[in-house]
Design a protein around this motif. Structure first.
Motif, PDB file in Angstrom:
ATOM      1  N   UNK A 167       9.041   8.650  13.166  1.00 38.13           N
ATOM      2  CA  UNK A 167       9.487   7.306  12.864  1.00 38.13           C
ATOM      3  C   UNK A 167       8.302   6.413  12.529  1.00 38.13           C
ATOM      4  N   UNK A 168       7.150   6.694  13.167  1.00 32.93           N
ATOM      5  CA  UNK A 168       5.971   5.873  12.928  1.00 32.93           C
ATOM      6  C   UNK A 168       5.526   5.970  11.470  1.00 32.93           C
ATOM      7  N   UNK A 169       5.548   7.148  10.898  1.00 32.74           N
ATOM      8  CA  UNK A 169       5.129   7.325   9.503  1.00 32.74           C
ATOM      9  C   UNK A 169       6.044   6.561   8.546  1.00 32.74           C
ATOM     10  N   UNK A 170       7.341   6.518   8.861  1.00 32.74           N
ATOM     11  CA  UNK A 170       8.280   5.781   8.020  1.00 32.74           C
ATOM     12  C   UNK A 170       7.960   4.289   8.052  1.00 32.74           C
ATOM     13  N   UNK A 171       7.655   3.776   9.234  1.00 29.09           N
ATOM     14  CA  UNK A 171       7.310   2.352   9.347  1.00 29.09           C
ATOM     15  C   UNK A 171       5.977   2.049   8.664  1.00 29.09           C
ATOM     16  N   UNK A 172       5.033   2.956   8.761  1.00 29.24           N
ATOM     17  CA  UNK A 172       3.756   2.752   8.075  1.00 29.24           C
ATOM     18  C   UNK A 172       3.980   2.721   6.565  1.00 29.24           C
ATOM     19  N   UNK A 173       4.838   3.601   6.062  1.00 31.37           N
ATOM     20  CA  UNK A 173       5.153   3.599   4.631  1.00 31.37           C
ATOM     21  C   UNK A 173       5.848   2.302   4.232  1.00 31.37           C
ATOM     22  N   UNK A 174       6.748   1.799   5.078  1.00 30.78           N
ATOM     23  CA  UNK A 174       7.416   0.530   4.786  1.00 30.78           C
ATOM     24  C   UNK A 174       6.401  -0.614   4.762  1.00 30.78           C
ATOM     25  N   UNK A 175       5.462  -0.602   5.699  1.00 31.99           N
ATOM     26  CA  UNK A 175       4.411  -1.624   5.722  1.00 31.99           C
ATOM     27  C   UNK A 175       3.537  -1.523   4.478  1.00 31.99           C
ATOM     28  N   UNK A 176       3.197  -0.305   4.088  1.00 29.16           N
ATOM     29  CA  UNK A 176       2.378  -0.103   2.884  1.00 29.16           C
ATOM     30  C   UNK A 176       3.116  -0.594   1.648  1.00 29.16           C
ATOM     31  N   UNK A 177       4.440  -0.398   1.596  1.00 28.54           N
ATOM     32  CA  UNK A 177       5.226  -0.913   0.477  1.00 28.54           C
ATOM     33  C   UNK A 177       5.204  -2.427   0.425  1.00 28.54           C
ATOM     34  N   UNK A 178       5.328  -3.057   1.589  1.00 24.45           N
ATOM     35  CA  UNK A 178       5.249  -4.518   1.634  1.00 24.45           C
ATOM     36  C   UNK A 178       3.878  -5.011   1.217  1.00 24.45           C
ATOM     37  N   UNK A 179       2.850  -4.314   1.652  1.00 22.09           N
ATOM     38  CA  UNK A 179       1.488  -4.676   1.264  1.00 22.09           C
ATOM     39  C   UNK A 179       1.289  -4.523  -0.240  1.00 22.09           C
ATOM     40  N   UNK A 180       1.840  -3.463  -0.816  1.00 23.21           N
ATOM     41  CA  UNK A 180       1.737  -3.259  -2.264  1.00 23.21           C
ATOM     42  C   UNK A 180       2.475  -4.363  -3.020  1.00 23.21           C
ATOM     43  N   UNK A 181       3.630  -4.782  -2.506  1.00 23.22           N
ATOM     44  CA  UNK A 181       4.376  -5.853  -3.155  1.00 23.22           C
ATOM     45  C   UNK A 181       3.629  -7.185  -3.059  1.00 23.22           C
ATOM     46  N   UNK A 182       3.017  -7.444  -1.916  1.00 19.36           N
ATOM     47  CA  UNK A 182       2.210  -8.669  -1.765  1.00 19.36           C
ATOM     48  C   UNK A 182       0.998  -8.602  -2.690  1.00 19.36           C
ATOM     49  N   UNK A 183       0.421  -7.428  -2.857  1.00 10.52           N
ATOM     50  CA  UNK A 183      -0.689  -7.266  -3.802  1.00 10.52           C
ATOM     51  C   UNK A 183      -0.242  -7.592  -5.224  1.00 10.52           C
ATOM     52  N   UNK A 184       0.994  -7.233  -5.562  1.00  9.38           N
ATOM     53  CA  UNK A 184       1.527  -7.581  -6.887  1.00  9.38           C
ATOM     54  C   UNK A 184       1.642  -9.092  -7.043  1.00  9.38           C
ATOM     55  N   UNK A 185       2.055  -9.771  -5.994  1.00 11.37           N
ATOM     56  CA  UNK A 185       2.160 -11.232  -6.045  1.00 11.37           C
ATOM     57  C   UNK A 185       0.771 -11.856  -6.193  1.00 11.37           C
ATOM     58  N   UNK A 186      -0.176 -11.393  -5.403  1.00 17.55           N
ATOM     59  CA  UNK A 186      -1.536 -11.938  -5.464  1.00 17.55           C
ATOM     60  C   UNK A 186      -2.167 -11.678  -6.833  1.00 17.55           C
ATOM     61  N   UNK A 187      -1.966 -10.491  -7.365  1.00 16.75           N
ATOM     62  CA  UNK A 187      -2.493 -10.164  -8.690  1.00 16.75           C
ATOM     63  C   UNK A 187      -1.864 -11.045  -9.755  1.00 16.75           C
ATOM     64  N   UNK A 188      -0.579 -11.322  -9.627  1.00 11.92           N
ATOM     65  CA  UNK A 188       0.098 -12.197 -10.586  1.00 11.92           C
ATOM     66  C   UNK A 188      -0.486 -13.605 -10.521  1.00 11.92           C
ATOM     67  N   UNK A 189      -0.713 -14.105  -9.315  1.00 15.43           N
ATOM     68  CA  UNK A 189      -1.307 -15.439  -9.161  1.00 15.43           C
ATOM     69  C   UNK A 189      -2.705 -15.464  -9.792  1.00 15.43           C
ATOM     70  N   UNK A 190      -3.499 -14.440  -9.504  1.00 19.03           N
ATOM     71  CA  UNK A 190      -4.862 -14.388 -10.031  1.00 19.03           C
ATOM     72  C   UNK A 190      -4.894 -14.234 -11.550  1.00 19.03           C
TER      73      UNK A 190
END
Length: 142
Positions: A1-24
């Protein structure tokens, strides 16, 4: 279950990176719009309106990825068939959007690249969730 949550967190981080890249990249998007199209265009759209629409599209797309990653933290979602199917559909749509973005001349290379990250990580999450579901119940307790 821990790996699934880490993957979900990584997905959220990737999506936030997309937002930050768009702003930049906002200024670069306006510059690339002017080099790709002429403004005002025949329908009367100005450069400012086109840039605003483009940025709104990118923010909305990345926002959906953030929401999907937040929802995927739930054990119920990763363990249910409906959750995995919904995740699979969202991942397919994410890849379609990323491919569409990659073909747009007005998007900087960083934006084109970063929008592939959420569906890639989503596919990893889906694989982990499916593998967890396929495990026998006795090995889950270990």
């Amino acid at each position: 279950m821990k790996a699934i949550r880490i993957a979900a967190f990584a997905g959220g981080t990737a999506a936030v990176a997309a937002i930050i890249t768009t702003i930049a990249s906002a200024d670069q998007i306006s510059h690339l719009l002017t080099s790709a199209y002429s403004y005002p265009n025949p329908s009367g759209t100005s450069l400012g309106e086109a840039a605003s629409s483009t940025l709104t599209y990118l923010f909305a797309t990345a926002g959906v990825a953030v929401l999907a990653s937040l929802i995927s933290f739930s054990d119920t979602v990763s363990q249910s068939r409906a959750g995995r199917w919904t995740g699979g559909v969202l991942i397919a749509v994410g890849f379609a959007v990323a491919i569409f973005n990659a073909a747009q001349p007005e998007f900087p290379p960083a934006v084109k690249l970063v929008f592939f990250l959420p569906p890639v990580v989503g596919a990893l999450w889906l694989g982990l969730a499916a593998r967890r579901r396929a495990e026998p119940r006795t090995s889950r307790a270990l």
